[in-house]
Design an enzyme around this catalytic site. Structure first.
Site, short mmCIF file in Angstrom:
data_model
loop_
_atom_site.label_atom_id
_atom_site.label_comp_id
_atom_site.label_asym_id
_atom_site.label_seq_id
_atom_site.Cartn_x
_atom_site.Cartn_y
_atom_site.Cartn_z
N ASP A 91 75.29 42.46 3.75
CA ASP A 91 75.66 43.67 2.85
C ASP A 91 74.31 43.95 2.27
O ASP A 91 74.29 44.65 1.14
CB ASP A 91 76.75 43.44 2.03
CG ASP A 91 78.09 43.36 2.88
OD1 ASP A 91 78.22 44.10 3.83
OD2 ASP A 91 79.18 43.08 2.29
N ASP A 144 78.18 30.09 2.89
CA ASP A 144 77.55 30.90 1.89
C ASP A 144 75.89 30.53 2.23
O ASP A 144 75.56 29.50 2.90
CB ASP A 144 77.81 30.50 0.60
CG ASP A 144 79.11 30.98 0.20
OD1 ASP A 144 79.74 31.81 0.83
OD2 ASP A 144 79.75 30.42 -0.99
N ASP A 146 73.42 29.61 0.58
CA ASP A 146 72.90 28.60 -0.04
C ASP A 146 73.22 27.03 0.61
O ASP A 146 72.36 26.19 0.40
CB ASP A 146 72.84 28.37 -1.67
CG ASP A 146 74.35 28.17 -2.00
OD1 ASP A 146 75.25 29.08 -1.22
OD2 ASP A 146 74.82 27.81 -2.86
N ASP A 237 88.98 32.74 -1.83
CA ASP A 237 89.45 31.26 -1.21
C ASP A 237 90.53 30.64 -1.57
O ASP A 237 91.65 30.27 -0.64
CB ASP A 237 88.24 30.52 -1.16
CG ASP A 237 87.66 30.52 -2.64
OD1 ASP A 237 88.13 30.91 -3.39
OD2 ASP A 237 86.35 29.97 -2.65
#
Length: 489
Positions: A91, A144, A146, A237
């Site tokens: 995005d 994710d 990272d 989540d």
């Protein structure tokens, strides 16, 4: 004045009782964790005869500092390439997209799917849901930006899905930059307790556990059966985890499988993460608590679900207890309250003994000498408690917004990749320039509790001196590091 004292005693007592309620749940989890570690652990299930198709979803939004590292890591996954689909749910509105396009050209043997939406509706939950509609995998893994998954990640998690009731498998987060600063070490200190004692303890009880948003694998059918990803909380989540388990799906937690990730290295980044987690937890409590309590689950499971969904409320309890403790100390010095009030209140200090044992147990899982382990714990645990108290105001605001239904956007935690030594954190383009008003209040609270502690010493009243001293230290540390990170952004 009498009404103020009565009010303070009631609020302080209720707050400390809630913390005690939470610590009892923690004590039981610690007991279950120790039983689990003493038991002979079952061997990992054998590899399936035919590996299922896996869609790896990587939700991204302006991740120029870490996206290439992520792509390199997932490209190294040891899994049949014809059974692996990698979705880059991008995005981004900056150069991240171009970095992605250039990097994936280096791995033409893999099936990449770059998905760019026209808007960020639903934020991360919206991106995951959108990608799910385009996916062909039987299983859905999520990482994710990272994170740096190990090559063996899929081959160590996917075999558990030979059990047709298995809906999700979660792995343990580890830390790429734990030694970067005092702040990252304190975060690792906190997260290790969750990923060792809490997750293992709950899973051994067959109680509700949560997918941690990343570093896990879902059965696609489970996501759809539970109502798909939803964006009405900031912790999509946790929300989906409860919906799936209420549907009867089984979850498995694997503490032996590590998923390395980056810790926020500065206070402003940590606060954005904490706000999202804390508010989202409060929103999920509003959404699911009544359903869980009405379910046919046992008392033990309901008790742990209650503590789990309300764990963010500990910050509200700490804030209320700290503020109401001030008139109580004043009243004791002036002989307006009997000693029995404080003697009974001292029982709730058992909470802090339990919490200290939980964190010591988590730290003891690290391979270190007894001397190093004990010395590190004695240094970091008081600092961890102080900083946690110093975040009480910030996180209590998040909890109140979650309980009251106030909506707010999904604010991503900026990533840094500082271990690459390519830039300084001050150069990060994703940092916020605006410092919230609560930062100034944190500084004032630090000075307030410092003054209360000094006054207590002058009056030779030491009953709550350690509590007020830790509050002063915590608020002043949070204020200093917040001011520093926003000022230099």
């Amino acid at each position: 004045m009498k009404l103020l004292l009565i009010f303070s005693v009631v609020v302080y007592s209720l707050s400390m009782l809630f913390i005690l309620f939470y610590s009892i749940a923690q004590a039981h989890l610690l007991y279950r964790f120790r039983l689990f570690m003493k038991e002979k652990q079952p061997e990992e299930p054998p590899a399936p005869e035919v590996w299922p198709t896996v869609t790896l979803q990587l939700p991204l939004y302006n991740e120029k500092y870490v996206v290439e590292r992520l792509i390199d890591a997932v490209a190294a996954l040891d899994y049949p390439t014809d059974k692996l689909e990698i979705q880059l749910l991008d995005d981004s509105v900056d150069e991240t997209t171009e970095l992605i396009k250039d990097r994936i050209k280096e791995y033409p043997q893999l099936h990449w799917q770059l998905v760019c939406r026209s808007d960020r509706s639903g934020y991360k939950a919206g991106a995951l849901k959108y990608g799910l509609e385009l996916s062909r995998g039987e299983l859905i893994a999520v990482f994710d930006a990272d994170f740096v998954p190990a090559p063996s990640f899929l081959k160590r998690t996917v075999p558990y899905f030979t059990n047709k009731d298995m809906g999700m498998v979660q792995t343990r987060w580890t830390h790429l930059n734990k030694e970067y600063s005092l702040l990252t070490r304190l975060q690792a200190f906190a997260l290790d307790a969750h990923f060792y004692v809490e997750q293992v303890g709950r899973n051994s009880l067959n109680a509700f556990i949560n997918f941690n948003g990343t570093g896990g694998v879902w059965r696609k059918e489970t996501i759809l059966d539970a109502g798909n990803w939803q964006d009405d909380t900031l912790t999509e989540d946790l929300d989906l985890s409860y919906r799936a388990q209420l549907k009867g799906w089984k979850f498995k937690y694997l503490p032996e499988v590590e998923s390395p990730a980056e810790l926020p290295p500065i206070m402003s980044a940590l606060k954005s993460q904490q706000f999202r987690w804390t508010k989202g937890g409060a929103e999920s409590a509003v959404k699911h608590l009544a359903t869980v309590l009405r379910s046919e689950a046992s008392f033990s499971i309901k008790y742990h679900a209650l503590a789990h969904l309300l764990n963010s409320a500990v910050f509200v309890a700490v804030l209320l207890a700290s503020l109401t403790s001030i008139p109580l100390v004043w009243a004791k010095v002036n002989g307006l309250l009997p000693d029995i009030v404080f003697n009974v209140g001292a029982v709730t200090l058992l909470s802090f003994i339990v919490i200290s044992l939980v964190y010591f147990q988590a730290q003891s899982q690290e391979k270190a000498s007894v001397r190093k382990l004990t010395g590190g714990f004695l240094l970091y645990f008081p600092l961890f408690l102080s900083v946690s108290m110093g975040l009480a105001l910030h996180n209590a605001v998040a909890v109140w917004e979650g309980w009251s239904g106030r909506r707010s956007p999904f604010i991503r935690t900026p990533k840094f990749n500082l271990e690459a030594r390519q830039h300084k954190w001050q150069e990060n383009l994703y940092l916020s320039f605006s410092m919230p008003y609560t930062t100034y209040v944190e500084g004032l609270l630090g000075l307030l509790f410092l003054g209360v502690a000094a006054w207590s010493v002058a009056k030779q009243e030491y009953g709550l001196l350690i509590f007020h001293g830790m509050l002063a230290l915590g608020y002043l540390l949070v204020f200093y590091h917040s001011f520093q990170s926003y000022r230099k952004a």
